[in-house]
Design a protein around this motif. Structure first.
Motif, mmCIF file in Angstrom:
data_model
loop_
_atom_site.group_PDB
_atom_site.id
_atom_site.type_symbol
_atom_site.label_atom_id
_atom_site.label_comp_id
_atom_site.label_asym_id
_atom_site.label_seq_id
_atom_site.Cartn_x
_atom_site.Cartn_y
_atom_site.Cartn_z
ATOM 1 N N ILE A 239 0.943 9.529 4.532
ATOM 2 C CA ILE A 239 2.005 9.366 5.531
ATOM 3 C C ILE A 239 2.599 7.962 5.461
ATOM 4 O O ILE A 239 3.813 7.771 5.556
ATOM 5 N N GLU A 240 1.741 6.972 5.258
ATOM 6 C CA GLU A 240 2.203 5.575 5.235
ATOM 7 C C GLU A 240 3.083 5.285 4.018
ATOM 8 O O GLU A 240 4.141 4.653 4.142
ATOM 9 N N GLY B 229 4.460 7.611 1.752
ATOM 10 C CA GLY B 229 5.580 8.530 1.605
ATOM 11 C C GLY B 229 5.828 9.035 0.206
ATOM 12 O O GLY B 229 6.892 9.600 -0.067
#
Length: 292
Positions: free
Chosen positions: A100-101, A103
């Motif tokens: 998530i961080e 991408g």
């Protein structure tokens, strides 16, 4: 008077199609002819742009095609130090926060260190596990990693990407050690320009100065002189130019082409990427200073 304007308009209207036809005939003749002169073909493309037969974007794309045929994978790869990897002993829930961080859509999965690549994790392969809430090991989901040498031609790799339908390759040096990775997006951006997505912003922009090893760096031409001085302990002035590209351009005395090199103090600069308007990327070799 009306008839004169009509004749003048008619002549003007037919001038551009005739010019386009002549240029296409020259291009077709060159492609069919026995001499395979790349310089002559490049001149015709440049001439077509100058005469507005093709637009600037088309000209840049055609010149990009020429550029990738001369580059090796080592010239465009993401260096080892900047590779975003996942550990092979992790489970899905462990890696979700990092995914998530950052991408990214693909991640090399490593065992112990980056020289031991277990495979490639595609984020889209996680969807069914997330829906079922199954916390499987990432090694159950990974796909085989494609490995290519640093010396491989970029145009050949693009062809393999298209034919084999994969989008990422691990790059190895002559000793088999991992030196970086390359994606199909890295190659396409050389042809069509920067491809931005929803994760591209200033905070995630690539570093101006990327360390390849202790004496070799990639430096964006727009790197401020002040940042370069701070990184390498130099004292270049920014009175005449604000960027390292301006410094190198001034040293050359003309706009250099890709592959041109110049030495400034104890630094060797080699142009990795440039067009007819500006320098984009430099390779920097730091030589030991001579003792005074």
């Amino acid at each position: 008077m009306s008839d004169e304007r009509s004749v003048e308009h008619s002549a003007t209207a037919h001038q551009h199609p005739q010019k386009r036809s002549n240029w296409l005939n020259r291009l077709g003749h060159l492609l069919k002819g026995e001499p395979n002169d790349r310089d002559e073909l490049a001149d015709i493309i440049t001439e077509a742009g100058e005469r507005d037969i093709i637009d600037e974007d088309t000209q840049d794309m055609l010149e990009g095609v020429f550029e990738i045929s001369e580059l090796r994978v080592r010239d465009i790869m993401i260096p080892r130090s900047q590779m975003n990897t996942l550990p092979s002993d992790a489970c899905i829930n462990d890696v979700i926060p990092k995914i998530i961080e950052s991408g990214n859509s693909r991640y090399p999965v490593i065992h112990e260190d980056k020289d031991h690549i277990e495979g490639i994790l595609l984020v889209k392969d996680l969807l069914k596990y997330i829906v079922t809430r199954e916390n499987a090991p990432v090694t159950d989901i990974i796909r085989p990693a494609v490995v290519v040498p640093e010396s491989k031609r970029v145009d050949k790799l693009l062809k393999e990407f298209q034919q084999c339908r994969y989008h990422m390759a691990i790059v190895v040096d002559e000793y088999g050690g991992v030196s970086g990775l390359v994606t199909i997006e890295d190659i396409l951006e050389l042809i069509v320009g920067e491809i931005e997505d929803e994760y591209d912003d200033e905070d995630n922009a690539p570093a101006n100065i990327t360390e390849i090893n202790s004496s070799l760096y990639h430096v964006l031409s727009l790197t401020p002189i002040a940042d370069f001085n701070e990184k390498f302990g130099t004292s270049f002035t920014n009175d005449e130019y604000d960027t390292i590209g301006g410094l190198v351009l001034h040293a050359f005395g003309h706009l250099p082409a890709k592959g041109d090199s110049i030495s400034i103090e104890n630094f060797d600069f080699r142009v990795l990427s440039a067009d007819k308007r500006s320098i984009h990327l430099l390779q920097l070799t730091v030589n030991p200073r001579e003792e005074e």
